[in-house]
Design an enzyme around this catalytic site. Structure first.
Site, PDB file in Angstrom:
ATOM      1  N   LYS A   9       0.842  -1.188   0.000  1.00 33.56           N
ATOM      2  CA  LYS A   9       0.000   0.000   0.000  1.00 33.56           C
ATOM      3  C   LYS A   9       0.886   1.250   0.000  1.00 33.56           C
ATOM      4  O   LYS A   9       1.827   1.362   0.773  1.00 33.56           O
ATOM      5  CB  LYS A   9      -0.913  -0.008   1.232  1.00 33.56           C
ATOM      6  CG  LYS A   9      -2.122   0.882   1.104  1.00 33.56           C
ATOM      7  CD  LYS A   9      -3.145   0.594   2.184  1.00 33.56           C
ATOM      8  CE  LYS A   9      -4.399   1.436   1.968  1.00 33.56           C
ATOM      9  NZ  LYS A   9      -5.429   1.188   2.989  1.00 33.56           N
TER      10      LYS A   9
ATOM     11  N   GLU B 194     -19.534  -5.953   9.899  1.00 29.77           N
ATOM     12  CA  GLU B 194     -20.421  -5.202  10.781  1.00 29.77           C
ATOM     13  C   GLU B 194     -21.479  -6.080  11.449  1.00 29.77           C
ATOM     14  O   GLU B 194     -21.834  -5.854  12.613  1.00 29.77           O
ATOM     15  CB  GLU B 194     -21.092  -4.069   9.998  1.00 29.77           C
ATOM     16  CG  GLU B 194     -20.161  -2.969   9.565  1.00 29.77           C
ATOM     17  CD  GLU B 194     -19.391  -3.269   8.290  1.00 29.77           C
ATOM     18  OE1 GLU B 194     -18.541  -2.457   7.899  1.00 29.77           O
ATOM     19  OE2 GLU B 194     -19.643  -4.340   7.679  1.00 29.77           O
TER      20      GLU B 194
ATOM     21  N   ARG C 249     -25.548  -2.432   7.399  1.00 28.94           N
ATOM     22  CA  ARG C 249     -25.301  -3.849   7.175  1.00 28.94           C
ATOM     23  C   ARG C 249     -25.625  -4.681   8.413  1.00 28.94           C
ATOM     24  O   ARG C 249     -25.744  -5.897   8.325  1.00 28.94           O
ATOM     25  CB  ARG C 249     -23.838  -4.049   6.774  1.00 28.94           C
ATOM     26  CG  ARG C 249     -23.484  -3.354   5.468  1.00 28.94           C
ATOM     27  CD  ARG C 249     -21.995  -3.045   5.370  1.00 28.94           C
ATOM     28  NE  ARG C 249     -21.179  -4.223   5.267  1.00 28.94           N
ATOM     29  CZ  ARG C 249     -20.632  -4.688   4.140  1.00 28.94           C
ATOM     30  NH1 ARG C 249     -20.840  -4.047   3.008  1.00 28.94           N
ATOM     31  NH2 ARG C 249     -19.882  -5.757   4.134  1.00 28.94           N
TER      32      ARG C 249
END
Length: 617
Positions: free
Chosen positions: A280, A364, A392
């Site tokens: 990243k 979640e 969610r």
């Protein structure tokens, strides 16, 4: 001459040499840094996916083949390579291109992607549609930034393996999810399996055995023998146990190697998963050093990586500070987040109380249900989720917390408009779905001080489920705290002609509209609700100026409190007329919050004009 400016799609990429494609990757990184420095956006994840995206766009024609992103903020390079370079000056700005895939922008964007862990399911649906309709195209699902920590990914993979549908699943592992395989035998078999001659021989052998008498039985027997030897020598991956053909790990910055393995996967007639390891922020030192800060960043100096706008304490920071106080006072207090300890303000909590911070990944539903288990056994869980991601966990809030009236606190961050991330991220539905849940208290602070007081009350005084919803950013014009648990309505301005009612930080717009009205000879009373669960109709009626009440809400059309409050007030005082203004029935686009208020008619001027029009009629 720039290579990038001459790339508009698949054909342009296939015409390049390996050296030209390598030079193109360097150009893309320079372009991303200089462009995002001007507009803000998701930088680190896109820098890490440069070679991977160039390889994908070279091997597949995304105008016809379907590339489904997971965590769609890694799609910037894809947009650059599919004809949208000129639009990057207005990336994530009102009227400009989105920071996420949007099919209305280009046929190369096959699907909307703002939330995580759904790409495999979507891609499998596309693959099955292709088969049923007798069409000919390839389907690729690209996961990244921890999307594989979401359970839905594994539901999709399980079904994909069972389906046998040809499709490619790419796991862009930037050290946030799956570890590398280790061991000399693994590396040897990996090199062998990546050779096109080996894959070609396997395909030829399978076809030959299907034709000879008894060949299918013999092929199955030899395959079982090979698999048993392999399992004896090597630990199999979870993907292979599911029935997927697994390639990896693959160096995500080796462009020729990526192109080779993608071409192999493209030719296979089964579901394939490719494990790609990337870094990243690759190629830009500040982003490599601080990938979390450059995950989503505002305008910055590309030479140094320093933010141009000074950061101010916001609601997320205030939440984190308050949680430290609460945890210090009570060892039963714990915090749960879904892959966002930084975004929700819990990094210091993680350092100070590592045993009481549970980062569950992008899961979640699991976060909410686990909170139910913690609460049932005597802990006081505080679940910190962005409003858009809390959606969610709706079923889990209902079934695993509210049904037993468990004391769990929902810290609903990024409530209301969030700005440049747009429709997939605006937190404009939580008021509607949380108000449906029996026993759920919903608190809406307007200031940092008020948020702190509400959180302390929610943790230490409440005995059931409670949500505290607060926006992105920090204090606006109004500071201080006027809230007390027994005082759900606060008067901020007295007038004699008309009444405006709102909640949360939309107070600023209501007060601004009242000031404009005052200059035009109309004096407005401004009231603010601090709790959105039980609506104090009689209290509001007792404070009204005039017989017209205007309700302002930063929620999707019709999902707020206006209809219920109008009904309750009408039963008590039929002479009162109730008018409401919210964000409207459509999904709100991306842009600055100020611009989006204007777009939806919730800015000071638009509200004042609306009230004046109603009064004239």
């Amino acid at each position: 001459m720039s290579i990038l400016q001459n790339i508009h799609g698949h054909e342009d990429l296939t015409a390049l040499s390996d050296e030209d494609r390598k030079a193109l990757c360097a150009e893309i990184r320079e372009y991303l840094v200089s462009s995002v420095a001007q507009t803000g956006g998701h930088l680190a994840s896109n820098l890490g996916a440069v070679e991977l995206t160039v390889a994908l766009e070279t091997v597949f024609n995304t105008m016809r083949d379907r590339l489904v992103f997971d965590v769609g903020h890694q799609s910037y390079v894809h947009k650059l390579l599919t004809g949208r370079q000129a639009d990057f000056a207005h990336l994530r700005q009102y009227g400009g291109i989105s920071g996420f895939p949007k099919p209305h922008e280009s046929d190369a964007d096959s699907f909307v992607a703002g939330h995580a862990s759904s790409s495999v399911s979507i891609a499998l649906g596309m693959a099955r549609a292709r088969t049923l309709l007798g069409e000919n195209y390839h389907v690729v699902a690209l996961l990244g930034d921890g999307a594989a920590t979401g359970g839905m990914v594994f539901e999709g993979m399980n079904d994909a393996a069972d389906s046998g549908e040809p499709m490619v699943i790419i796991l862009n592992d930037n050290e946030m999810s799956i570890d590398k395989n280790v061991g000399g035998v693994a590396k040897h078999l990996y090199r062998l399996r990546m050779k096109e001659q080996y894959i070609g021989f396997k395909s030829l052998y399978r076809r030959f055995m299907n034709k000879v008498p008894g060949g299918r039985s013999l092929y199955r027997a030899t395959k079982r023998l090979k698999d048993r030897v392999k399992r004896f020598l090597l630990p199999t991956t979870i993907f292979e146990n599911m029935g997927l053909t697994y390639f990896g790990p693959v160096d995500g910055h080796d462009l020729p190697g990526l192109i080779a393995v993608l071409r192999i996967a493209k030719g296979m007639k089964c579901p394939v998963i490719i494990h790609v390891v990337t870094k990243k922020g690759c190629g830009y030192a500040p982003a490599e050093k601080e990938p979390s800060r450059f995950h989503g960043i505002g305008k910055f100096d590309p030479a140094t990586g320093k933010n141009l706008a000074p950061s101010k304490p916001g609601f997320s920071d205030s939440f984190g500070d308050t949680m430290l106080e609460l945890a210090k006072r009570n060892p039963r207090v714990c915090a749960i987040t879904a892959a966002m300890p930084g975004g929700t303000g819990l990094l210091d909590f993680k350092t100070k109380y590592p045993d009481r911070l549970f980062d569950v990944g992008i899961a979640e539903e699991h976060a909410v249900s686990m909170a139910g288990g913690l609460a049932k056994q005597g802990m006081v869980p505080v679940v910190a989720l962005y409003s858009t991601f809390l959606q969610r966990g709706y079923d889990q809030i209902m079934q695993d917390i509210a049904l037993l009236r468990l004391h769990a606190v929902l810290a609903v961050d990024r409530a209301g408009l969030v700005g440049e991330d747009g429709a997939t991220h605006h937190g404009v539905f939580d008021v509607g779905f949380l108000r449906q849940i029996p026993g759920m208290k919903i608190l809406a602070p307007a200031t940092l001080e008020e948020q702190k007081k509400m959180l302390i009350w929610a943790v230490e005084c409440c005995d059931g489920p409670v949500a505290v919803r607060y926006p992105r950013g920090g204090d606006k014009r109004y500071t201080g705290c006027g809230w007390e648990p027994e005082n759900p309505v606060i008067c901020h301005r007295l007038g004699k002609d008309v009444t405006i009612l709102t909640y949360g930080t939309l107070l600023e717009n209501a007060m601004g509209a009242a000031e404009i009205l005052s200059k035009n000879g109309i004096e407005a009373t401004v009231l603010r609700l601090t709790e959105l669960s039980e609506l104090p109709a009689r209290d509001i009626i007792s404070r009204l100026a005039g017989e017209k009440l205007f309700i302002l809400e930063e929620v999707s059309g019709g999902t707020g409190i206006a209809a219920q409050l109008a009904l309750e007030m009408g039963e008590i005082a039929p002479n009162i007329r109730v008018f409401s203004r919210d964000l409207g029935p459509n999904f709100v686009p991306h842009g600055s919050v100020t611009k989006l208020y204007e777009h939806c008619g919730l800015d000071d001027k638009s509200v004042a004009e609306y009230i004046q029009e109603v009064l004239k009629k």
